[in-house]
Motif scaffolding. Sequence first.
Motif, PDB file in Angstrom:
ATOM      1  N   ASP A   1       0.827  -1.214   0.000  1.00 47.06           N
ATOM      2  CA  ASP A   1       0.000   0.000   0.000  1.00 47.06           C
ATOM      3  C   ASP A   1       0.860   1.262   0.000  1.00 47.06           C
ATOM      4  OD1 ASP A   1      -2.008  -1.811   0.148  1.00 47.06           O
ATOM      5  OD2 ASP A   1      -2.457  -1.476   2.260  1.00 47.06           O
ATOM      6  N   GLY A   2       1.923   1.204  -0.791  1.00 48.92           N
ATOM      7  CA  GLY A   2       2.757   2.396  -0.941  1.00 48.92           C
ATOM      8  C   GLY A   2       3.787   2.570   0.155  1.00 48.92           C
ATOM      9  N   VAL A   3       3.827   1.643   1.099  1.00 47.77           N
ATOM     10  CA  VAL A   3       4.755   1.794   2.215  1.00 47.77           C
ATOM     11  C   VAL A   3       5.786   0.664   2.166  1.00 47.77           C
ATOM     12  CG1 VAL A   3       4.950   1.735   4.739  1.00 47.77           C
ATOM     13  CG2 VAL A   3       3.037   2.930   3.662  1.00 47.77           C
ATOM     14  N   VAL A   4       7.060   1.027   2.281  1.00 44.75           N
ATOM     15  CA  VAL A   4       8.106   0.007   2.265  1.00 44.75           C
ATOM     16  C   VAL A   4       8.013  -0.808   3.556  1.00 44.75           C
ATOM     17  CG1 VAL A   4      10.588  -0.432   2.162  1.00 44.75           C
ATOM     18  CG2 VAL A   4       9.613   1.463   0.865  1.00 44.75           C
ATOM     19  N   VAL A   5       7.721  -2.105   3.407  1.00 44.01           N
ATOM     20  CA  VAL A   5       7.583  -2.947   4.601  1.00 44.01           C
ATOM     21  C   VAL A   5       8.825  -3.808   4.831  1.00 44.01           C
ATOM     22  CG1 VAL A   5       5.065  -3.048   4.685  1.00 44.01           C
ATOM     23  CG2 VAL A   5       6.311  -4.671   3.246  1.00 44.01           C
ATOM     24  N   ASP A   6       9.647  -3.939   3.794  1.00 43.01           N
ATOM     25  CA  ASP A   6      10.843  -4.763   3.918  1.00 43.01           C
ATOM     26  C   ASP A   6      12.032  -3.951   3.422  1.00 43.01           C
ATOM     27  OD1 ASP A   6      12.829  -6.635   3.918  1.00 43.01           O
ATOM     28  OD2 ASP A   6      11.875  -7.984   2.468  1.00 43.01           O
ATOM     29  N   PHE A   7      12.565  -3.133   4.327  1.00 47.45           N
ATOM     30  CA  PHE A   7      13.631  -2.202   3.969  1.00 47.45           C
ATOM     31  C   PHE A   7      14.866  -2.953   3.462  1.00 47.45           C
ATOM     32  CE2 PHE A   7      17.161   0.686   5.031  1.00 47.45           C
ATOM     33  CZ  PHE A   7      16.726   1.832   4.391  1.00 47.45           C
ATOM     34  N   LEU A   8      15.220  -4.046   4.156  1.00 46.27           N
ATOM     35  CA  LEU A   8      16.433  -4.783   3.758  1.00 46.27           C
ATOM     36  C   LEU A   8      16.224  -5.467   2.415  1.00 46.27           C
ATOM     37  CD1 LEU A   8      17.595  -6.290   7.164  1.00 46.27           C
ATOM     38  CD2 LEU A   8      18.548  -4.347   5.915  1.00 46.27           C
ATOM     39  N   GLY A   9      15.010  -6.036   2.235  1.00 43.59           N
ATOM     40  CA  GLY A   9      14.695  -6.698   0.968  1.00 43.59           C
ATOM     41  C   GLY A   9      14.767  -5.709  -0.191  1.00 43.59           C
ATOM     42  N   ALA A  10      14.220  -4.527   0.009  1.00 44.00           N
ATOM     43  CA  ALA A  10      14.231  -3.496  -1.033  1.00 44.00           C
ATOM     44  C   ALA A  10      15.672  -3.086  -1.343  1.00 44.00           C
ATOM     45  CB  ALA A  10      13.416  -2.292  -0.583  1.00 44.00           C
ATOM     46  N   ASN A  11      16.480  -2.953  -0.306  1.00 41.44           N
ATOM     47  CA  ASN A  11      17.893  -2.598  -0.501  1.00 41.44           C
ATOM     48  C   ASN A  11      18.620  -3.641  -1.330  1.00 41.44           C
ATOM     49  OD1 ASN A  11      19.130  -0.186   0.849  1.00 41.44           O
ATOM     50  ND2 ASN A  11      17.684  -0.872   2.397  1.00 41.44           N
TER      51      ASN A  11
ATOM     52  N   THR B   1       2.115   9.900  -0.100  1.00 35.96           N
ATOM     53  CA  THR B   1       2.949   9.144   0.845  1.00 35.96           C
ATOM     54  C   THR B   1       4.282   9.875   1.027  1.00 35.96           C
ATOM     55  OG1 THR B   1       3.987   7.762  -0.831  1.00 35.96           O
ATOM     56  CG2 THR B   1       1.913   6.957   0.109  1.00 35.96           C
ATOM     57  N   ASP B   2       5.054   9.414   2.001  1.00 33.16           N
ATOM     58  CA  ASP B   2       6.309  10.092   2.325  1.00 33.16           C
ATOM     59  C   ASP B   2       7.404   9.677   1.328  1.00 33.16           C
ATOM     60  OD1 ASP B   2       8.632  11.055   3.420  1.00 33.16           O
ATOM     61  OD2 ASP B   2       8.022  10.622   5.489  1.00 33.16           O
ATOM     62  N   PRO B   3       7.956  10.626   0.553  1.00 38.90           N
ATOM     63  CA  PRO B   3       8.995  10.286  -0.434  1.00 38.90           C
ATOM     64  C   PRO B   3      10.196   9.592   0.188  1.00 38.90           C
ATOM     65  CG  PRO B   3       8.391  12.609  -0.597  1.00 38.90           C
ATOM     66  CD  PRO B   3       7.657  12.056   0.585  1.00 38.90           C
ATOM     67  N   ARG B   4      10.416   9.817   1.480  1.00 33.70           N
ATOM     68  CA  ARG B   4      11.614   9.243   2.110  1.00 33.70           C
ATOM     69  C   ARG B   4      11.595   7.721   2.130  1.00 33.70           C
ATOM     70  NH1 ARG B   4      11.612  12.654   7.478  1.00 33.70           N
ATOM     71  NH2 ARG B   4       9.414  12.223   7.108  1.00 33.70           N
ATOM     72  N   LEU B   5      10.379   7.137   2.007  1.00 34.83           N
ATOM     73  CA  LEU B   5      10.292   5.677   1.982  1.00 34.83           C
ATOM     74  C   LEU B   5      11.068   5.131   0.785  1.00 34.83           C
ATOM     75  CD1 LEU B   5       6.535   5.434   2.924  1.00 34.83           C
ATOM     76  CD2 LEU B   5       8.454   4.799   4.367  1.00 34.83           C
ATOM     77  N   SER B   6      11.084   5.884  -0.325  1.00 34.13           N
ATOM     78  CA  SER B   6      11.868   5.459  -1.491  1.00 34.13           C
ATOM     79  C   SER B   6      13.273   6.038  -1.440  1.00 34.13           C
ATOM     80  CB  SER B   6      11.191   5.933  -2.786  1.00 34.13           C
ATOM     81  OG  SER B   6       9.929   5.339  -2.931  1.00 34.13           O
ATOM     82  N   THR B   7      13.369   7.331  -1.104  1.00 35.94           N
ATOM     83  CA  THR B   7      14.683   7.983  -1.209  1.00 35.94           C
ATOM     84  C   THR B   7      15.693   7.392  -0.215  1.00 35.94           C
ATOM     85  OG1 THR B   7      13.978   9.767   0.264  1.00 35.94           O
ATOM     86  CG2 THR B   7      13.716  10.157  -2.088  1.00 35.94           C
ATOM     87  N   ASN B   8      15.212   6.949   0.953  1.00 41.59           N
ATOM     88  CA  ASN B   8      16.112   6.340   1.940  1.00 41.59           C
ATOM     89  C   ASN B   8      16.811   5.108   1.367  1.00 41.59           C
ATOM     90  OD1 ASN B   8      15.561   8.116   3.942  1.00 41.59           O
ATOM     91  ND2 ASN B   8      14.125   6.812   5.064  1.00 41.59           N
ATOM     92  N   ILE B   9      16.068   4.358   0.566  1.00 41.77           N
ATOM     93  CA  ILE B   9      16.630   3.117   0.019  1.00 41.77           C
ATOM     94  C   ILE B   9      17.734   3.437  -0.991  1.00 41.77           C
ATOM     95  CG2 ILE B   9      16.061   1.132  -1.454  1.00 41.77           C
ATOM     96  CD1 ILE B   9      13.395   1.061   0.191  1.00 41.77           C
ATOM     97  N   LEU B  10      17.500   4.445  -1.822  1.00 36.62           N
ATOM     98  CA  LEU B  10      18.543   4.837  -2.776  1.00 36.62           C
ATOM     99  C   LEU B  10      19.775   5.329  -2.020  1.00 36.62           C
ATOM    100  CD1 LEU B  10      16.177   4.615  -4.805  1.00 36.62           C
ATOM    101  CD2 LEU B  10      17.095   6.627  -5.942  1.00 36.62           C
ATOM    102  N   GLU B  11      19.534   6.191  -1.051  1.00 36.44           N
ATOM    103  CA  GLU B  11      20.670   6.771  -0.316  1.00 36.44           C
ATOM    104  C   GLU B  11      21.455   5.696   0.424  1.00 36.44           C
ATOM    105  OE1 GLU B  11      18.587   9.845   1.726  1.00 36.44           O
ATOM    106  OE2 GLU B  11      18.737  11.200   0.002  1.00 36.44           O
TER     107      GLU B  11
END
Length: 273
Positions: A68-78, A107-117
């Motif tokens: 639903d637009g929210v990163v639930v698996d930060f490590l998986g996405a990384n 939604t909060d852009p940081r959910l995506s931008t954090n993963i790139l950074e």
Amino acid sequence: MILPVSWNIVEARLEKAMGILNDETPMAFEGPFHVGIDLGTSDVVLMVLDGSGEPVAVFLEWAEVVRDGVVVDFLGANDIVFRLKEKAEKKLNISITGASTSFPPGTDPRLSTNILENQLIEVLHASDEPSCVARLLHLDKTAVVDVGGGTTGTAVVQKGNVVFSDDEATGGTHISLVIAGHFGISVEEAEKRKRKSEEYGILALATPTFQRICHIVSCHIQNQEIDQFIFSGGTCSLPGLSRLFEKELGRKILIPKHPILLTPLAIAALGFS
Ligand SMILES: Nc1ncnc2c1ncn2[C@@H]1O[C@H](COP(=O)(O)OP(=O)(O)OP(=O)(O)O)[C@@H](O)[C@H]1O
Ligand SMILES: [Mg+2]
């Protein structure tokens, strides 16, 4: 590439992108490039465009890292972003240090931008998904609708400017749940049957969900003067949707041949803005 581009150019680039999807064959490459990373509910796509806007590398991995637009698996996405970046770097013999990305409206852009950074990728541009598509094309009195795996996002464009965008948590996953319930099968199996639409009568089964999606879109565009809708997102790959949308929304409908790659293409093209 100078933005905006025409619908025909977009179709040609999507065709090219689909032709090189997940193709790791190394190629001689020189010159400037722009990278887009689409972190979706169902899949993550990394697309590289050359200096004229032509796709030169496209990598997609199915994933369940966002809900639903929210990163639930930060490590998986990384991990996925790391793998896709490495594949593109190897294929083109480049080093990716910056990229554009997107997020569902509201939604909060940081959910995506954090993963790139976190992957040491500088975020060059970040915009909501339907607004990326709206920037790619020259549009007026148009609603761009991105029906992805978990969300439906709408951006209203008047005279080339996005004047409104919103998002709701309904998408292709909900259709898979309907299919799974109807046939008494797993969601994974339902995903497979969804791609054999005609064989399993998927359009008829999914019509109530699409009617709900059209209702969401109608609420999003309230009071706006809209002549046409542009649909993006993998869920719009189902054959026969143009007619259904036209009937429900009463306007001209444009769906590209490969709607799953339109938003990733538009994200990568943010690098030209
Ligand atoms: N050929 C197809 N027919 C029907 N549905 C498809 C097809 N290919 C992909 N899909 C569906 O498209 C959805 C994924 O689309 P997309 O990649 O645009 O979503 P996403 O960006 O991951 O999600 P969101 O934007 O909601 O975060 C999935 O629900 C998938 O089942
Ligand atoms: Mg998406």
